[in-house]
Design an enzyme around this catalytic site. Structure first.
Site, PDB file in Angstrom:
ATOM      1  N   SER A 134       0.729  -1.212  -0.198  1.00 44.44           N
ATOM      2  CA  SER A 134       0.054  -0.134  -0.139  1.00 44.44           C
ATOM      3  C   SER A 134       0.910   1.282   0.053  1.00 44.44           C
ATOM      4  CB  SER A 134      -0.894   0.081   1.292  1.00 44.44           C
ATOM      5  OG  SER A 134      -1.672  -1.015   1.065  1.00 44.44           O
ATOM      6  N   SER A 166       3.205  -3.502   7.889  1.00 42.94           N
ATOM      7  CA  SER A 166       3.272  -4.325   9.117  1.00 42.94           C
ATOM      8  C   SER A 166       4.485  -4.877   9.248  1.00 42.94           C
ATOM      9  CB  SER A 166       2.084  -5.465   9.216  1.00 42.94           C
ATOM     10  OG  SER A 166       0.874  -4.846   9.020  1.00 42.94           O
ATOM     11  N   GLU A 249      -2.004 -15.921   1.163  1.00 43.66           N
ATOM     12  CA  GLU A 249      -2.572 -15.206   2.613  1.00 43.66           C
ATOM     13  C   GLU A 249      -3.900 -15.707   2.823  1.00 43.66           C
ATOM     14  OE1 GLU A 249      -3.382 -10.919   4.786  1.00 43.66           O
ATOM     15  OE2 GLU A 249      -2.461 -10.875   2.630  1.00 43.66           O
ATOM     16  N   GLU A 375     -15.339  -4.298   0.567  1.00 38.44           N
ATOM     17  CA  GLU A 375     -15.871  -3.722  -0.459  1.00 38.44           C
ATOM     18  C   GLU A 375     -15.327  -4.463  -1.893  1.00 38.44           C
ATOM     19  OE1 GLU A 375     -15.302  -1.813   2.108  1.00 38.44           O
ATOM     20  OE2 GLU A 375     -17.554  -1.582   2.645  1.00 38.44           O
TER      21      GLU A 375
END
Lengths: 391, 311
Positions: A134, A166, A249, A375
């Site tokens: 991201s 992370s 994942e 979404e």
């Protein structure tokens, strides 16, 4: 269709249980359906690092892999038995999932021989990895990422910024998606690089979560030099790997997710009794709804596994993340409703039995956003599973 | 827990689909609105499959999903419930009457069966000839099933072991849920096809995110109910201790799926879905009425709550 696995598979479970009985660290038996980490150094405490190494050394870290990769070449069914046994005992394998769950399978599929040498340490947890995906302007629209890597002879020069990364504060290596050709359509100009986090020009600024706990970071890149051999897969071939790594994942997370959700529902039963709300018909129905959702999602997970094990693509996995993340949010909300005036209280004199629900509620916002928002999950289900046209 | 279908189960499902697609088109369901005898040509085919009622619940539920998909009229479900209760080979055409049971006030298809099994409070069991029983037809919104109010005759009931009756109920909940999920799948499939075909603003309405997200949620509800039914059937066949909860979960999940899918399915169809002429309402009616057979979602949730909290 049948409930029981084969005798060989049940013997596998027995062997696993014997190992776990002998080796599980005492520190494991703390909070599990929520995490309560206030210091970034707590993210991977020494006992948890040791546990991951122990699992690896005994072939129990990723049992489907061969022994040199921390496994024992077990079958997909046995992997499922492994995951459900860990989940039922509320056991973590590791304090940091990117290395064993995303980097390792991606390198095994897309890496060259030298890069594959990084895999054992990633799975054993000796190397902590973070994933650079991201960016401030590339969230759900990941392909819009702008961190630039210019190829100059034998190296790349990286400039840009990642966010919500992370484990960046404690990682040694970063699996970093970068733009290597801004002239191509956005999905086609992305490459994957392996970065050493201590390289000159990398600046890591921890970000605290809304509940005040440590977790992720902003990562800034200024003229970071990366050797060309750190390119994974082909130049401008990164997008295919993003699709692969997210699939890794999601494929493994449902068993643990369902188990946590079931344990949250059990916690609601105990809370309702303790708070004198066990006879409230509304509370009772809502708890039963949580149970019904958990039980049906568990069945859906196993059903998806059956088609996966037979080699079909398993759309069931696409449903699991969306459903469980939203369901657990609702379950924590119910816990707060049952706790009443104690719901927002964090004073430890009063909140021993109740604060996990408000902490869990706060944590649950991450789960409907990270790894593809709910979404985006709905878009994926609509377009890839149901075959509806893109807008 | 292995959800894979055996080759025989795949074949059974394919056979059921073919037979019902050919023999139970919407035109037959529609004809059944005014003519109860319209089920007869279909029944000549379905009656060959009634021994499934005496076999494993997993196989039976696969078949029932297809009778639900077609909204098939006739005593197939009733006969399957009868066989499981009376221990026959499935060839006797029957139905089950639960005396003074709020989850099953009416009796399925009594005018089309040979035998009626009465379950009396206690529980006790008595099987009588259907001819000897007075039954009044009860009109409902669902034209595909026939319900009856039955006068309970003087019965010479033998005791029914509570565990045996409980096991039958678990199986019955799974069966009812299987049919209901089948009907929900029909409405879902019709809605998905319509969203792909219907154009507004020059594009398929299924390209709009508002429609896509509705269909994603509908499909989640459908898939988890489907899995819950299969799991419940497996626990029944295995005599697993989780079977009672699994039966409640299956019918509750079926209720949630059916209600969501029928509401959003009509919404996606727009005006045409609200017409008598369109076939959608045939399935809407079946799915709506099924909620009130063998326990509503709320009733099943209350049973689960009792097991979880008081048990």
């Amino acid at each position: 269709m049948q409930l029981a696995w084969s005798p060989e598979d049940e013997a596998f479970r027995v062997e696993l249980i014997e190992f776990l009985d002998a080796h599980t660290p005492e520190q494991m038996h703390t909070g599990y359906d929520f995490q309560d980490v206030h210091d970034e150094h707590d993210l991977v405490p020494p006992w948890l690092r040791q546990w991951q190494a122990t699992l690896f050394d005994h072939g129990w870290m990723v049992p489907g892999y061969p022994p040199e990769l921390g496994g024992r070449n077990c079958s997909p069914v046995q992997t499922l038995i492994y995951l459900e046994t860990l989940a039922s005992r509320r056991l973590l394998r590791s304090g940091h999932f990117p290395g064993y769950a995303i980097v390792a399978p991606s390198l095994l599929e897309f890496g060259n021989e030298a890069q594959k040498q990084l895999v054992p340490a990633a799975i054993r947890g000796d190397t902590i990895w973070c994933i650079g995906m991201s960016e401030p302007d590339a969230g759900s629209d990941l392909a819009g990422l702008q961190t630039r890597a210019e190829l100059r002879d034998d190296h790349f020069v990286v400039n840009g910024q990642k966010v919500w990364t992370s484990y960046a504060m404690i990682a040694q290596k970063c699996f970093c998606y970068v733009r290597t050709d801004p002239t191509l359509p956005k999905h086609k100009g992305i490459s994957l690089l392996i970065l050493d986090v201590d390289s000159p020009g990398i600046d890591i600024r921890p970000l605290r979560h809304i509940n005040g706990t440590a977790g992720f970071a902003e990562v800034f890149f200024t003229d970071v030099v990366v050797p060309r051999e750190n390119l994974v897969g082909g130049l401008n071939g990164g997008w295919a790997i993003t699709q692969g790594s997210l699939a890794h994942e999601r494929a493994g997370l449902w068993v643990e997710g369902v188990a946590r959700f079931e344990q949250t529902v059990e916690g609601l039963v105990q809370l309702a009794r303790a708070q004198g709300r066990a006879d409230d018909p509304i509370v009772r129905r809502k708890i039963a709804e949580g149970y019904e959702l958990a039980a049906s999602l568990r069945a859906l997970g196993y059903k998806g596994f059956a088609s996966f094990a037979q080699g079909s693509s398993a759309p069931e996995h696409s449903y699991m993340k969306m459903a469980m993340s939203e369901a657990s949010k609702a379950a924590f909300e119910l816990g707060m409703e049952i706790a009443g005036p104690l719901a927002p209280v964090t004073d430890p004199r009063l909140s021993a039995a109740t604060s996990r629900f408000v902490y869990g509620f706060f944590m649950s916002f991450a789960n409907t956003i990270a790894g593809g928002s709910s979404e985006i999950q709905r878009n994926i289900i609509a377009q890839r599973v149901l075959g509806l046209p893109r807008a | 827990m292995d959800f894979s279908l055996t080759p025989d189960q795949e074949l059974l499902r394919e056979t059921a689909r073919k037979v019902l697609e050919r023999e139970c088109p919407p035109a037959l369901v529609r004809a059944h609105i005014d003519d109860a005898a319209a089920y007869a040509p279909l029944w000549r085919h379905l009656s060959e499959f009634t021994p499934l009622g005496a076999g494993p619940a997993t196989d039976l539920c696969l078949f029932l999903a297809e009778t639900g998909y077609a909204a098939a009229p006739g005593p197939f479900l009733a006969t399957a419930l009868f066989a499981a209760l009376t221990g026959g080979d499935g060839n006797a055409i029957g139905t089950v009457a639960l005396v003074d049971d709020p989850t099953m006030r009416f009796v399925l298809e009594t005018d089309r069966v040979e035998r009626i099994a009465f379950v009396t409070p206690g529980p006790g069991l008595a099987v009588v000839d259907a001819d000897a029983v007075t039954a009044r037809f009860v009109a409902t919104v669902d034209f595909s099933r026939r319900l009856f109010e039955v006068e309970v005759p003087q019965l010479d009931a033998r005791p029914l072991a509570p565990a045996e009756y409980a096991h039958w109920r678990d199986r019955a909940h799974a069966c009812m849920a299987a049919e209901m999920v089948g009907t929900a799948r029909r409405i879902f499939d019709m809605s998905l096809s319509y969203a792909k075909a219907r154009k507004q603003f020059d594009v398929p309405i299924g390209s709009f995110q508002a429609i896509q997200h509705k269909l994603a949620d509908m499909s989640l509800a459908l898939e988890r109910a489907t899995a819950a039914v299969q799991y419940a059937a497996m626990t029944v066949d295995a005599g697993d201790r989780d079977r009672t909860r699994a039966g409640h979960v299956a019918k509750a999940a079926a209720g949630e799926a059916a209600r969501r899918i029928l509401k959003d399915g009509i919404q996606i169809h727009g005006g045409i879905g609200y017409t008598w002429e369109h076939d959608l309402h045939l399935f809407l009616r079946r799915a709506t009425a099924d909620e009130y057979l063998l326990g509503t979602r709320g009733w099943h949730l209350d049973q689960l709550a009792a097991a979880l909290i008081d048990g």
